[in-house]
Design an enzyme around this catalytic site. Sequence first.
Site: not given
Length: 702
Positions: A198, A319, A409, A669
């Site tokens: 993405e 996806d 996964w 962050m």
Amino acid sequence: MSLVRSRLSGARSVKFKAVSAAMLVVALASCAPRKAANVDWALHGQDAGEKRFSDLGEITPANVGQLGVAWYADFDARSLRGVEGTPLVVDGVMYASGPWSKVIALDAQSGKKLWEYDPQFDGAIARRACCDVVNRGVAYADGKVFVGVLDGRLVALDAKTGKPVWTVQTTDTTKSYTVTGAPRIVKDKVVIGNGGAEYGVRGYVTAYDVATGKQAWRFYTIPGDPKKGFENDAMAMAAKSWNGEWWKYGGGGTAWDSMAYDPELDLLYIGVGNGGPWDRAVRSAGKGDNLFLSSIVAVRPSTGEYVWHFQEVPGDEWDYTATQHMILADLEIDGKPRKVLMQAPKNGFFYVLDRTNGAFISGTPYVPVTWAKGLDPKTGRPDIVPEARYSGTGKPFLGMPSPAGGHGWQPMSFNPKTGLVYLPTAEIPYGYISGKTEDFRFDPRGWNTGQDPGKTAMPEDPAIRRQIRGMMGGALVAWDPKARKRVWSVPMPLPWNGGVLSTAAGLVFQGNGTGDFAAYDATSGKKLWSMPMGSGIVAPPITYSVAGVQYVSVAVGWGGILPLNMGEALQASVKPKVNRVVTFRIGGKAPLPLPAKEAEAPLAPPPSTASAAVIEQGRVLYHVRCWMCHGDTVVNHGGVPDLRRSMVIADAAAFRGFVLEGAAEPLGMPNFSKDLKPDEVEAIRAYVIKRANDLKADPKMP
């Protein structure tokens, strides 16, 4: 003559005495105590075919209730984040990976830490990781431990010391690639893929020499710019299924997790990911199958030469990756022995393929499926529901499975004795809706799906949220790949749980999101034993033996994509309080200190005074820049702060310090100073304040 007989008789006597002495030595040796051989877990999936099945049988359904903690060992993490790795055990030493691509070596009997390795990369790299700063495991060969690092490096460590032997950069550092998957060893090569579909990248898999780190080959999973030529005939073939100028957006197809190897056929199987952007109208002018997206591709491991492929989702828009765990096995189907490859990918169908040539054998829904009516019985091509092709229409489509998948996964397991595959399943709806194709703006630093971020977020209406939550569920499923059906199913409190291990003694082990690690009967699904771990579990367990004692280990630490960005589904989860490996044995009596239950941070938001227009602007911006880590509609259950309970939202300057000045970049962050303006940051803060007040008004409906 008598002299000859006498000499022969003497010779026989000597020979008899020698043989007798040798037999006595053997007999005495058989009576003496023996040092039992170790049974390792040296490969990611236990064997090259990744069955995640063990022949060990000391722990049985009859005595599993006597399991106790043998030892535990904590990771030294910068912050408590998701732990997804499969530990390896080689010659009595365990090698385990944790958050931030850190590796520890432990004595497999005692848990004593032998060494630790920290790759020490910039915390801001976390921005490129869609799905937490996780690592799914290491590989071992020739006295070296191999780890893929989040920043794209592949590092070979000395197994005795943990010191780097060689390092290669496997990715273009100017692009938003990441590596979270476990490397695989195939003969004298170590193979690694990457993630970032993405974020504007083109997927590929690379093989390196185990001894030196020299690149042996690279196989791209989708074609690049045709004007630059194609790397091989496979890419030229694949390019015919693409349209538009896909290469400008990367195209996706990243192989970020699953691989398996067949030594007899000498084939390496690669699971290929989704398209980037998701919206095919943007990515490929709304046309084409877009090979090799959402495909399994077989290559020659010595050269990377293409052999065959099977595409599960032509022209993927949902996806629906094919990067989920693959298992190689031999099954008798319709009275004939077949060499098969089995996979339960995101799209909700359980596939059985002929692994010699990629021929379709069967495909059956293992969870509810709304995007396709079924699969062609000869080719396996899906009959896609017309409404599911949402690209460019602006119309919503409620898809099941969600982008999290019917199976994520987390590895499954195949028990040849029962003939069953054991897998964790998830049922989560998701609303797909594209924006206008002409309005799409590619963002190389951001999340590119082509969908309308203001409309794909969870509705904030409490009644609708309750309805959607009622559609969510998870289970541990025993699946018969020959009969193509569920044999048994154990419902789970959450739709997101751990990987699976099965054993010859008839046990199935799995951890779950509420923090319980449990053993089940392989034939019935009856729970036989469980123990709380103090944090949700997503990693798969392993089993091994040292000096004749069987151990079972699991890495503990809640996190990953769903806890971070779809917290609505996971309210009952046990948030990450520890990152550790816990190991069990029969009669184990070691203490296991569980973290104390912490009180929620006080909920004391400032009043929501911003205008409706500003709050709406902030909502859209939040779902462009923030939701992947802080959660859809500001609800997350991962290892990052719950912004609704953060005191920072009351202080505009402090909020800007985090968002625009990088006050917490070392912890992952990001600094958004190149992406957001001060007034946009203030709009995001206004939206977060509004959501905090929503929670204050209705604490039962986050």
